[in-house]
Design a protein around this motif. Sequence first.
Motif, PDB file in Angstrom:
ATOM      1  N   TYR A  99     -49.424 -42.289   1.151  1.00 62.52           N
ATOM      2  CA  TYR A  99     -49.455 -42.008   2.582  1.00 62.52           C
ATOM      3  C   TYR A  99     -49.885 -43.165   3.468  1.00 62.52           C
ATOM      4  N   LYS A 132     -46.466 -47.311   9.171  1.00 62.08           N
ATOM      5  CA  LYS A 132     -45.146 -47.324   9.812  1.00 62.08           C
ATOM      6  C   LYS A 132     -45.046 -46.272  10.916  1.00 62.08           C
ATOM      7  N   ARG A 164     -46.913 -44.866   5.019  1.00 63.03           N
ATOM      8  CA  ARG A 164     -46.299 -44.051   6.068  1.00 63.03           C
ATOM      9  C   ARG A 164     -47.117 -44.140   7.354  1.00 63.03           C
ATOM     10  N   GLN A 174     -50.351 -36.784   6.452  1.00 62.95           N
ATOM     11  CA  GLN A 174     -50.842 -38.114   6.814  1.00 62.95           C
ATOM     12  C   GLN A 174     -51.107 -38.242   8.307  1.00 62.95           C
ATOM     13  N   LYS A 220     -48.582 -50.459  14.581  1.00 61.21           N
ATOM     14  CA  LYS A 220     -47.442 -50.134  13.727  1.00 61.21           C
ATOM     15  C   LYS A 220     -46.997 -51.377  12.981  1.00 61.21           C
ATOM     16  N   ASP A 223     -44.943 -43.193  10.444  1.00 61.81           N
ATOM     17  CA  ASP A 223     -43.992 -42.204   9.928  1.00 61.81           C
ATOM     18  C   ASP A 223     -44.762 -40.933   9.598  1.00 61.81           C
TER      19      ASP A 223
END
Length: 351
Positions: A273, A279, A276, A333, A349, A281
């Motif tokens: 996670y 990003k 993610r 996450q 990010k 995400d």
Amino acid sequence: MGMQRIGGCLLQLTRALGSLPLVHWRSSSGINRLRFLSTQATESHTMEVIPGKTKMGWIGTGVMGVHMARHCMDKGYGPFFVYNRTMQKAQALVEKGATVCKSPKELAQHCDVVFTMVGYPHDVRQVILDQSSGVLAGLKKGGVVIDLTTSEPSLAKEIAEVASSQGKYSLDAPVTGGDVGAKNGTLVVFVGGSQSAYESVSPLLSCFGKTIKYFGEAGSGQHAKLANQITIASNMIGMCEGLIYAYKAGLNLETYLSAVLSGGAASFSLQAYSPRIMKRDMAPGFYVEHFVKDLGIALAECQRMRISLPGLALAQQLYVSLMANGGAKKGTQALIETLELLNGCQLPKMS
């Protein structure tokens, strides 16, 4: 003739006739009593699971279920039947040859083994126990229903009792490993229920599970999964707090993550996670709303067992806060967003 002597004679006569097994006990009033037991609860399950012959059904083709069902089809099990409230989510299985059914009952009428993977305990109850449309209403004697949903241990016991009374079998077999484990067929499966049924269907569980553990009577699989969720909950908090601390301390987060992933803080959650999170995400591998459900069940079990797990309670409150801020359909996450909000920051990010 006294009541005690009558009871003894009846017991001997019934055994001699080879009738149903009996329990013979003395009541609080001192009178001997007899009770007949169903032979279904003592029979061993002997189904042989064979690719191309064992008729399978799958109910619930969401983020994880669709991949798990696909693994079973890829191993050749079937004919394969599928039911989902949103049938477009089952389209990938239909294209592989699965037959769509209109209700859980209709599906079960075609099947030897039925898997269910739905959202909440009330969904499990409706899908399996509903007397007009549920799985047990259609499943033939000797059939097996395997519930993969993380649900209430007491409900798993109730399902097992109803199934047994009808000459059928049930297993509670919740899984962990998220969407990645479902896609790769590397899930961990926690199993409770009839041991003979478990031994019969274990090849099916191996289609999507890398680690499969049997824990005992009905409900024990659910208890094992809840303990797993309690562990993950605190792990997720630690991961997010570590990232917040590292960021506020001015550390390079990529360097930080490459270090901790090689050390004692490494975990599945951190490995799966943290990329993610970096990003941004927040797509679900496991929905926040379902995790809140799991933690709520765990808290209820804690109250029943009179144990105090403050880390669990904190995690549940943080995830409830995330839901209140629109995060119900995000992945677990997304907890980072709640911690960012509490600390007035947002992680950068990274590509």
